[in-house]
Design an enzyme around this catalytic site. Structure first.
Site, PDB file in Angstrom:
ATOM      1  N   ASN A  36      45.331  43.685   3.200  1.00  0.00           N
ATOM      2  CA  ASN A  36      46.041  43.099   4.346  1.00  0.00           C
ATOM      3  C   ASN A  36      46.924  41.905   3.995  1.00  0.00           C
ATOM      4  O   ASN A  36      47.197  41.046   4.822  1.00  0.00           O
ATOM      5  CB  ASN A  36      45.069  42.812   5.493  1.00  0.00           C
ATOM      6  CG  ASN A  36      44.017  41.782   5.130  1.00  0.00           C
ATOM      7  OD1 ASN A  36      43.982  41.293   4.004  1.00  0.00           O
ATOM      8  ND2 ASN A  36      43.176  41.448   6.084  1.00  0.00           N
ATOM      9  N   GLU A  51      39.390  24.668   1.691  1.00  0.00           N
ATOM     10  CA  GLU A  51      40.076  25.660   0.857  1.00  0.00           C
ATOM     11  C   GLU A  51      41.143  25.006  -0.016  1.00  0.00           C
ATOM     12  O   GLU A  51      41.333  25.392  -1.182  1.00  0.00           O
ATOM     13  CB  GLU A  51      40.670  26.746   1.748  1.00  0.00           C
ATOM     14  CG  GLU A  51      39.578  27.626   2.371  1.00  0.00           C
ATOM     15  CD  GLU A  51      40.081  28.573   3.451  1.00  0.00           C
ATOM     16  OE1 GLU A  51      41.299  28.565   3.742  1.00  0.00           O
ATOM     17  OE2 GLU A  51      39.246  29.319   4.004  1.00  0.00           O
ATOM     18  N   LYS A 109      47.955  37.768  -1.073  1.00  0.00           N
ATOM     19  CA  LYS A 109      46.977  38.533  -1.840  1.00  0.00           C
ATOM     20  C   LYS A 109      47.689  39.460  -2.834  1.00  0.00           C
ATOM     21  O   LYS A 109      48.921  39.644  -2.761  1.00  0.00           O
ATOM     22  CB  LYS A 109      46.081  39.297  -0.857  1.00  0.00           C
ATOM     23  CG  LYS A 109      45.263  38.362   0.067  1.00  0.00           C
ATOM     24  CD  LYS A 109      44.439  39.140   1.079  1.00  0.00           C
ATOM     25  CE  LYS A 109      43.642  38.221   1.981  1.00  0.00           C
ATOM     26  NZ  LYS A 109      42.799  38.981   2.967  1.00  0.00           N
ATOM     27  N   TYR A 127      35.193  33.377  -0.312  1.00  0.00           N
ATOM     28  CA  TYR A 127      34.716  34.285   0.739  1.00  0.00           C
ATOM     29  C   TYR A 127      33.187  34.265   0.859  1.00  0.00           C
ATOM     30  O   TYR A 127      32.588  35.250   1.306  1.00  0.00           O
ATOM     31  CB  TYR A 127      35.215  35.706   0.471  1.00  0.00           C
ATOM     32  CG  TYR A 127      36.673  35.918   0.836  1.00  0.00           C
ATOM     33  CD1 TYR A 127      37.121  35.755   2.147  1.00  0.00           C
ATOM     34  CD2 TYR A 127      37.604  36.302  -0.128  1.00  0.00           C
ATOM     35  CE1 TYR A 127      38.454  35.963   2.487  1.00  0.00           C
ATOM     36  CE2 TYR A 127      38.943  36.512   0.207  1.00  0.00           C
ATOM     37  CZ  TYR A 127      39.351  36.339   1.522  1.00  0.00           C
ATOM     38  OH  TYR A 127      40.674  36.545   1.862  1.00  0.00           O
ATOM     39  N   HIS A 175      46.097  35.725   3.304  1.00  0.00           N
ATOM     40  CA  HIS A 175      44.987  34.935   3.858  1.00  0.00           C
ATOM     41  C   HIS A 175      45.541  33.682   4.515  1.00  0.00           C
ATOM     42  O   HIS A 175      46.493  33.083   4.007  1.00  0.00           O
ATOM     43  CB  HIS A 175      44.026  34.495   2.746  1.00  0.00           C
ATOM     44  CG  HIS A 175      43.148  33.342   3.166  1.00  0.00           C
ATOM     45  ND1 HIS A 175      42.036  33.513   3.947  1.00  0.00           N
ATOM     46  CD2 HIS A 175      43.262  32.001   2.974  1.00  0.00           C
ATOM     47  CE1 HIS A 175      41.493  32.322   4.197  1.00  0.00           C
ATOM     48  NE2 HIS A 175      42.218  31.392   3.611  1.00  0.00           N
TER      49      HIS A 175
HETATM   50  P1  ATP Z   1      41.346  36.096   5.535  1.00  0.00           P
HETATM   51  O1  ATP Z   1      40.111  35.219   5.501  1.00  0.00           O
HETATM   52  O2  ATP Z   1      41.580  36.843   4.253  1.00  0.00           O
HETATM   53  O3  ATP Z   1      42.533  35.350   6.038  1.00  0.00           O
HETATM   54  P2  ATP Z   1      40.553  37.068   8.117  1.00  0.00           P
HETATM   55  O4  ATP Z   1      40.172  35.651   8.374  1.00  0.00           O
HETATM   56  O5  ATP Z   1      41.539  37.698   9.025  1.00  0.00           O
HETATM   57  O6  ATP Z   1      41.100  37.243   6.635  1.00  0.00           O
HETATM   58  P3  ATP Z   1      37.786  37.620   7.521  1.00  0.00           P
HETATM   59  O7  ATP Z   1      36.796  38.056   8.538  1.00  0.00           O
HETATM   60  O8  ATP Z   1      37.743  36.231   7.014  1.00  0.00           O
HETATM   61  O9  ATP Z   1      39.248  37.975   8.111  1.00  0.00           O
HETATM   62  O10 ATP Z   1      37.677  38.652   6.316  1.00  0.00           O
HETATM   63  C1  ATP Z   1      38.224  38.326   5.053  1.00  0.00           C
HETATM   64  C2  ATP Z   1      38.862  39.550   4.465  1.00  0.00           C
HETATM   65  O11 ATP Z   1      37.856  40.530   4.210  1.00  0.00           O
HETATM   66  C3  ATP Z   1      39.853  40.275   5.372  1.00  0.00           C
HETATM   67  O12 ATP Z   1      41.134  39.706   5.357  1.00  0.00           O
HETATM   68  C4  ATP Z   1      39.864  41.665   4.760  1.00  0.00           C
HETATM   69  O13 ATP Z   1      40.693  41.727   3.602  1.00  0.00           O
HETATM   70  C5  ATP Z   1      38.411  41.822   4.340  1.00  0.00           C
HETATM   71  N1  ATP Z   1      37.667  42.531   5.380  1.00  0.00           N
HETATM   72  C6  ATP Z   1      37.271  42.044   6.576  1.00  0.00           C
HETATM   73  N2  ATP Z   1      36.633  42.974   7.294  1.00  0.00           N
HETATM   74  C7  ATP Z   1      36.608  44.092   6.520  1.00  0.00           C
HETATM   75  C8  ATP Z   1      36.077  45.405   6.673  1.00  0.00           C
HETATM   76  N3  ATP Z   1      35.446  45.773   7.792  1.00  0.00           N
HETATM   77  N4  ATP Z   1      36.247  46.281   5.648  1.00  0.00           N
HETATM   78  C9  ATP Z   1      36.905  45.930   4.523  1.00  0.00           C
HETATM   79  N5  ATP Z   1      37.417  44.708   4.312  1.00  0.00           N
HETATM   80  C10 ATP Z   1      37.287  43.808   5.294  1.00  0.00           C
HETATM   81 MG    MG Z   2      38.971  34.527   7.102  1.00  0.00          MG
END
Ligand code: ATP
Ligand code: MG
Length: 136
Positions: free
Chosen positions: A112, A126, A9, A49, A115
Site C-alpha cells: 500500500n 517514529e 514503502k 510495527y 506509511h
Molecule cells: P501504516 O502504519 O503503514 O501507515 P496504517 O496505519 O494504515 O499503515 P496499520 O494498521 O498500522 O495501518 O497496519 C500497518 C501495515 O500493515 C498496513 O499499512 C499494511 O501494509 C499492513 N496490513 C495491515 N492490515 C493488514 C492485513 N489485514 N493484511 C496484510 N497486511 C496488512
Molecule cells: Mg499504522
C-alpha cells in the site's frame, strides 16, 4: 510545529512514485524537514510495527518493508499528522478514496505504497526511531 514521519514503502520507490508523493505534500503546503533512502534492517522494521507483532500478517509485513529501499521523510506543518493520514487514505486500498495516495496508486493492503504516523505522539517516536542522527 507539528511533524509526521512519512515513509514511501519499497513498492512506491520501485514503481517510481517518490516524486509524485513528495509533490503532493509540497503542494498541500507542508515543509520537508528530513529525507533519506535506506535499506531497512529487519529489527528496525519489527520495532516500527511492534504494535502489530501478534497479527498473522506481521512476518509478511516486515518482509515487505525490508524487500527494497524505502524513502524516509519528516514533514512539518499545521495538523500534518491528520492531514497526512487523510492524503494517504485508508489502510485497505479497496476502502481508500480516489484522490488519496493509496486510492490512486494501490490495490493490495500488503503493497500500500506509503506509511504515515497515526498520532502526534507516535510521530515523535517514529522520527526518533528512523532519524536517530537527528534532523534540522
Ligand atoms: P501504516 O502504519 O503503514 O501507515 P496504517 O496505519 O494504515 O499503515 P496499520 O494498521 O498500522 O495501518 O497496519 C500497518 C501495515 O500493515 C498496513 O499499512 C499494511 O501494509 C499492513 N496490513 C495491515 N492490515 C493488514 C492485513 N489485514 N493484511 C496484510 N497486511 C496488512
Ligand atoms: Mg499504522
Amino acid at each position: 510545529d507539528e511533524r509526521s514521519y512519512i515513509m514511501i514503502k519499497p513498492d512506491g520507490v520501485q514503481r517510481g512514485l517518490v516524486g509524485e508523493i513528495i509533490s503532493r505534500f509540497e503542494k498541500r503546503g507542508f515543509q520537508l524537514r528530513a529525507l533519506k533512502i535506506i535499506n531497512v534492517e529487519r529489527s528496525l522494521a519489527e520495532t516500527h510495527y511492534s504494535d502489530l507483532s501478534s497479527k498473522p500478517f506481521f512476518k509478511d509485513l516486515v518482509d515487505y518493508i525490508i524487500s527494497g529501499p524505502v524513502v524516509c521523510m519528516v514533514w512539518e506543518g499545521l495538523n500534518v499528522v491528520k492531514i497526512g493520514r487523510d492524503m494517504i487514505g485508508a489502510t485497505k486500498p479497496e476502502a481508500s478514496a480516489p484522490g488519496t495516495i493509496r486510492g490512486d496508486f494501490a490495490i493490495q493492503v500488503g503493497r500500500n505504497v506509503i506509511h504515515g504516523s497515526d498520532t502526534v505522539e507516535n510521530g515523535q517516536k517514529e522520527i526518533a526511531l528512523w532519524f536517530p542522527e537527528g534532523i534540522v
